[in-house]
Motif scaffolding. Structure first.
Motif: not given
Length: 135
Positions: A108-135
């Motif tokens: 139960l723990v394995e399945d729930n953790m793997v499914i939940a962690s498969s979503k997109r991984s973002l360090c913050s909602s404001e992350c602009k990506g590789l380029c800090p100016k244009c994203g």
């Protein structure tokens, strides 16, 4: 850890509490990197028809941002609810089937953790990506 369905059968409708801690090496979490133990707490009960297991999984994970590539820590606080039955039922196909007298939390723990962690991984909602100016 395992949950004894015989205990739940004796106390139908009553929520029976449980809590346990798993270490990373006890679980098959594929490519997840754990920074802490996994705490699991919740309750289970026999409803008269099936077994309902509810609770929360808590752990710290090391993640890599999909936009900028930096490594960050994600605190996972994952709620779950699973239904179990003692036999397969085509009408209720989403129920998990219990083999024997126990519900094992490991899967139960394995399945729930793997499914939940498969979503997109973002360090913050404001992350602009590789380029800090244009994203």
């Amino acid at each position: 850890m395992r949950l004894d369905i015989k205990q739940a059968n004796k106390r139908m409708g009553e929520k029976l509490p449980f809590n346990t801690v798993f270490q990373a090496q006890q679980l098959d979490l594929r490519e997840l990197t754990l920074l802490s133990d996994i705490a699991v707490e919740g309750s289970y009960m026999y409803t008269g028809e099936d077994y309902l297991v509810q609770g929360t999984i808590t752990a710290d994970l090391e993640r890599i941002c999909d936009r900028c590539g930096i490594t960050y820590t994600e605190h996972m606080n994952l709620e779950f609810e699973e239904e179990y039955a003692t036999e397969d039922d085509e009408e209720n196909w989403d129920r998990l089937v219990i083999e024997g007298s126990f519900i094992y939390l490991k899967e139960l723990v394995e399945d729930n953790m793997v499914i939940a962690s498969s979503k997109r991984s973002l360090c913050s909602s404001e992350c602009k990506g590789l380029c800090p100016k244009c994203g």
